[in-house]
Design an enzyme around this catalytic site. Structure first.
Site, PDB file in Angstrom:
ATOM      1  N   CYS A   1      69.698  58.341  34.386  1.00 57.38           N
ATOM      2  CA  CYS A   1      70.591  57.488  35.173  1.00 57.38           C
ATOM      3  C   CYS A   1      70.050  56.080  35.281  1.00 57.38           C
ATOM      4  O   CYS A   1      68.872  55.846  35.093  1.00 57.38           O
ATOM      5  CB  CYS A   1      70.775  58.088  36.571  1.00 57.38           C
ATOM      6  SG  CYS A   1      71.550  59.706  36.515  1.00 57.38           S
ATOM      7  N   SER A   2      70.954  55.164  35.624  1.00 53.60           N
ATOM      8  CA  SER A   2      70.543  53.783  35.853  1.00 53.60           C
ATOM      9  C   SER A   2      69.609  53.744  37.054  1.00 53.60           C
ATOM     10  O   SER A   2      69.740  54.521  37.975  1.00 53.60           O
ATOM     11  CB  SER A   2      71.755  52.900  36.120  1.00 53.60           C
ATOM     12  OG  SER A   2      72.493  52.735  34.940  1.00 53.60           O
ATOM     13  N   ASP A   3      68.675  52.803  37.024  1.00 48.49           N
ATOM     14  CA  ASP A   3      67.740  52.680  38.147  1.00 48.49           C
ATOM     15  C   ASP A   3      68.304  51.832  39.260  1.00 48.49           C
ATOM     16  O   ASP A   3      69.299  51.243  39.168  1.00 48.49           O
ATOM     17  CB  ASP A   3      66.418  52.057  37.652  1.00 48.49           C
ATOM     18  CG  ASP A   3      66.652  50.888  36.727  1.00 48.49           C
ATOM     19  OD1 ASP A   3      67.162  51.112  35.631  1.00 48.49           O
ATOM     20  OD2 ASP A   3      66.318  49.755  37.113  1.00 48.49           O
TER      21      ASP A   3
ATOM     22  N   ASN B   1      72.616  48.730  37.231  1.00 46.51           N
ATOM     23  CA  ASN B   1      71.956  49.536  38.257  1.00 46.51           C
ATOM     24  C   ASN B   1      72.838  49.703  39.492  1.00 46.51           C
ATOM     25  O   ASN B   1      73.847  49.022  39.661  1.00 46.51           O
ATOM     26  CB  ASN B   1      70.578  48.971  38.608  1.00 46.51           C
ATOM     27  CG  ASN B   1      70.644  47.625  39.293  1.00 46.51           C
ATOM     28  OD1 ASN B   1      71.538  47.334  40.086  1.00 46.51           O
ATOM     29  ND2 ASN B   1      69.671  46.782  38.996  1.00 46.51           N
ATOM     30  N   ILE B   2      72.416  50.627  40.349  1.00 46.96           N
ATOM     31  CA  ILE B   2      73.211  50.992  41.520  1.00 46.96           C
ATOM     32  C   ILE B   2      73.449  49.800  42.448  1.00 46.96           C
ATOM     33  O   ILE B   2      74.489  49.713  43.100  1.00 46.96           O
ATOM     34  CB  ILE B   2      72.566  52.178  42.277  1.00 46.96           C
ATOM     35  CG1 ILE B   2      73.491  52.711  43.373  1.00 46.96           C
ATOM     36  CG2 ILE B   2      71.208  51.790  42.867  1.00 46.96           C
ATOM     37  CD1 ILE B   2      74.760  53.318  42.852  1.00 46.96           C
TER      38      ILE B   2
ATOM     39  N   ASN C   1      62.261  47.176  31.369  1.00 52.66           N
ATOM     40  CA  ASN C   1      61.491  48.090  32.217  1.00 52.66           C
ATOM     41  C   ASN C   1      60.167  48.495  31.586  1.00 52.66           C
ATOM     42  O   ASN C   1      59.252  48.925  32.283  1.00 52.66           O
ATOM     43  CB  ASN C   1      62.311  49.333  32.553  1.00 52.66           C
ATOM     44  CG  ASN C   1      63.321  49.070  33.639  1.00 52.66           C
ATOM     45  OD1 ASN C   1      63.283  48.052  34.322  1.00 52.66           O
ATOM     46  ND2 ASN C   1      64.239  49.998  33.811  1.00 52.66           N
TER      47      ASN C   1
END
Length: 147
Positions: free
Chosen positions: A145-147, A77-78, A52
């Site tokens: 949090c995860s992106d 990630n989501i 990132n």
């Protein structure tokens, strides 16, 4: 203790000067009653955090936060989490081919999809337990949090 949530930091290079974020995190660290260290949890895999940086994202670096303990949890990630759930659900339930509960449970135990989903859930529950223990000990916890 306290829980603080924020998105990932941006990559900013200013001649080794402390940034507003670094100053703010140092103040959060001082909120901890039992310890002087802030616990920073980045839910992402470290490889994702590093990748990132190339697109302007960032991550907390130990050398920039001497008063913090930094952990990476490796939660994808989501989009990956959602897809692994959808695949698992689809493998258990197909309205065109109904299964008995026994058949669904047998398939669940044999499915590679189950391993993905159970790994994600294990990381989330283990992480939540870590946060609770830290807060109960009076520590301040920052969660990215995860992106």
């Amino acid at each position: 203790g306290q829980i603080i949530r924020s998105s990932q930091p941006k990559t900013i290079v200013i001649a080794n000067k402390p940034t507003f974020d670094q100053d703010l995190l140092s103040k959060f660290a001082r909120l901890s009653h039992q310890k002087s260290k802030l616990v920073i949890i980045d839910a992402r895999p470290i490889a994702n955090a590093l990748a990132n940086v190339a697109v302007g994202g960032g991550f907390e670096k130990p050398q920039e936060h001497s008063d913090a303990d930094i952990e990476f949890w490796g939660i994808d990630n989501i989009h990956f989490v959602r897809q692994s759930f959808i695949q698992l659900r689809s493998s258990l339930y197909d309205p065109l081919k109904p299964k008995s509960p026994e058949e669904a449970i047998a398939d669940l135990g044999e499915s590679a999809l189950t391993l993905d989903w159970m790994t994600v859930i294990h990381k989330i529950i283990t992480g939540a337990e870590r946060i609770v223990r830290s807060v109960m000990c009076g520590e301040t916890v920052l969660v990215h949090c995860s992106d």
